[in-house]
Design an enzyme around this catalytic site. Sequence first.
Site, PDB file in Angstrom:
ATOM      1  N   HIS A   1      13.495 -11.816  -5.427  1.00  0.00           N
ATOM      2  CA  HIS A   1      14.225 -13.114  -6.201  1.00  0.00           C
ATOM      3  C   HIS A   1      15.630 -12.146  -5.571  1.00  0.00           C
ATOM      4  O   HIS A   1      16.991 -12.371  -6.041  1.00  0.00           O
ATOM      5  CB  HIS A   1      14.460 -12.825  -7.422  1.00  0.00           C
ATOM      6  N   PRO A   2      15.953 -11.333  -4.243  1.00  0.00           N
ATOM      7  CA  PRO A   2      17.104 -10.783  -3.451  1.00  0.00           C
ATOM      8  C   PRO A   2      18.004 -12.966  -3.442  1.00  0.00           C
ATOM      9  O   PRO A   2      18.038 -12.931  -3.124  1.00  0.00           O
ATOM     10  CB  PRO A   2      16.862 -10.261  -3.025  1.00  0.00           C
TER      11      PRO A   2
END
Length: 620
Positions: free
Chosen positions: A547-548
């Site tokens: 989930h960057p």
Amino acid sequence: MESFNGTCPNSVSTGLTQLLFSQLISTLVNSYCDHTVYPADQSEEIIQTNNEFDFIVVGAGSAGSALANRLSEISSWKVLLIEAGPDPPIESDIPGLVHSLLGSKYDWKYKVEKSEKSCRSMVDKQCLWPRGKVLGGCSSINALIYVRGNSNDYDQWESMGNPGWNYENVLKYFKKLEFANSESMEKEAHGYEGYVHVEDFQEADITDVKFNKELLVKLYGELGLPFVEDMSAGQKSGITTTPGTVKNGVRWNTAKAYLAPIKGRKNLSVMKETLVTKVLIDGNKKAYGVEVFRDNVHKKIIAKKEVILTAGAVNSPQLLMLSGIGPRDHLKDFNIPLINDLKVGYNLQDHIFLINFMARNTAKEFKEVSPLDLLYSYLTKRTELGSMGILDTMAFVNTQNMTNDHPDIQIHHFNHPVKTNILPDYLRTVNLPEKLIEKYVKENEKHYLIHFLPTLLKPKSSGRIKLKSTNPLDPPKIISGYLTEYDDIKTFIRSIKFIHELANTEVFRSCCELIEIQPLEECRDLEQLTDEYYECLIRNFVQTVYHPVGTCKMGPKSDKDAVVDARLKVYGVEGLRVADASIMPRIVSGNTNIPVIMIGEKAADLIKEDWLDEFSHTEL
């Protein structure tokens, strides 16, 4: 699990299909093939001509596919969508084969830079960072979980100087993207005319599931955590079962959702397996197109109105910096002429979870299920591989006060039935050494295992994306920044203690025993069950949840870290926007795919507002 590619008629059988020796299975596989046709690849034609477009969208992922669809609703606008990867393979359609695509050609296969603060038990002390390099982007290789995040997240975005981004405003875009078909959803909270199918996952019917969703609800309920039927309807803490981005047990990625239905739309062109290497910016600081690279050919393509980057939290900042937009000192190191000095690449945030806690089911007998059984069940009834097991059942917990509606931990659950290879496949995707994997494969040969994966929802630590070179074919430098702020360690320690509380409940003790993956070398000399010991475990076993976000931060001009404004325009450069996960000023409290699609939907309306005299249009 091996690749399922090549299973459709007239293709060469490889990987898992070697197991399909039965004529019956071969017939079923052929009949399964989804003949949904993605838009044709027009790369060669565009490379050979001097076509101009009104809008160029870079990256056909979760946001880019939505944005390209909505912009091309305006029949007078010519829209070009450029994607570095190919069409999704057939195995991507099957939810249960999610791990088969990680590390494949459909993945950018990034690795974070080494750090003594995190990932210490991984091979070469590096965490892997899968990112979708395929039409549909990460929505084609992710775990399909439908979560919007906490309403407080978006209210915080607006309070940081981003008008129009509070929850009340973005809710209409969550509804707009949905084609909801789940009995658990509260009708007024969802949409029913959108492109993204949202349904409950298919339940298993042949796997001997000893640790099911009902048991999880009882387990957390014993500690006072309520069951929430529809977390998207406003509840902020509790144990819940989420729907997924699926239709009849088949993955519904954003390419299938937004691009396949409009493949005949004449004003939308798509380039596949084409890398954008640079945004073209003139002397007046106006973006006028992009440079692409395909088949050893460089080509400039003109955008008369705007270039919109939707390449994600890694590739969008990389492309901006290669184009001269980024931190002055960093670009100077590479002799890149400066267009505008902005904090591109900073503010990198990611969700991370601990992978070393499992429950061993103490039942003595288990039903063994072969890969062929799983495949047959899926092809005939869409069960088993049409499910994510219990991954869709998750807890949102405030570890300091369980009645608080601002959870700091999300607990994912992942089941590992006996002898199905799910566990080793997963552990390899997180770069765990084979010596550790072997230990838990032996455990899994005897016992059904359940992963408890406490996830840090609101990390205070942040990292950075930097260039490694001026060659756009080189991956960027990913400095994860994991656990650089000790507050994150403290939250994880509280989550470990919460897992131990779960393990001491009557429900848990009636069926299971808690086991922990131990590091190969570190932590052994530390006194167990101390904060020092827990810190050692945490620094060895945190892993990305894929989930960057945050590397092209949205914020007001007064925010020295902001890269884009609330209309997603890049500061100081006309005709250039970013519309993907990288614009999030703070990471949302949950899985990010649906919020990123929402960003693509909202970006389309912002662009239409700026370019249309009246914000009304006729859809094609």
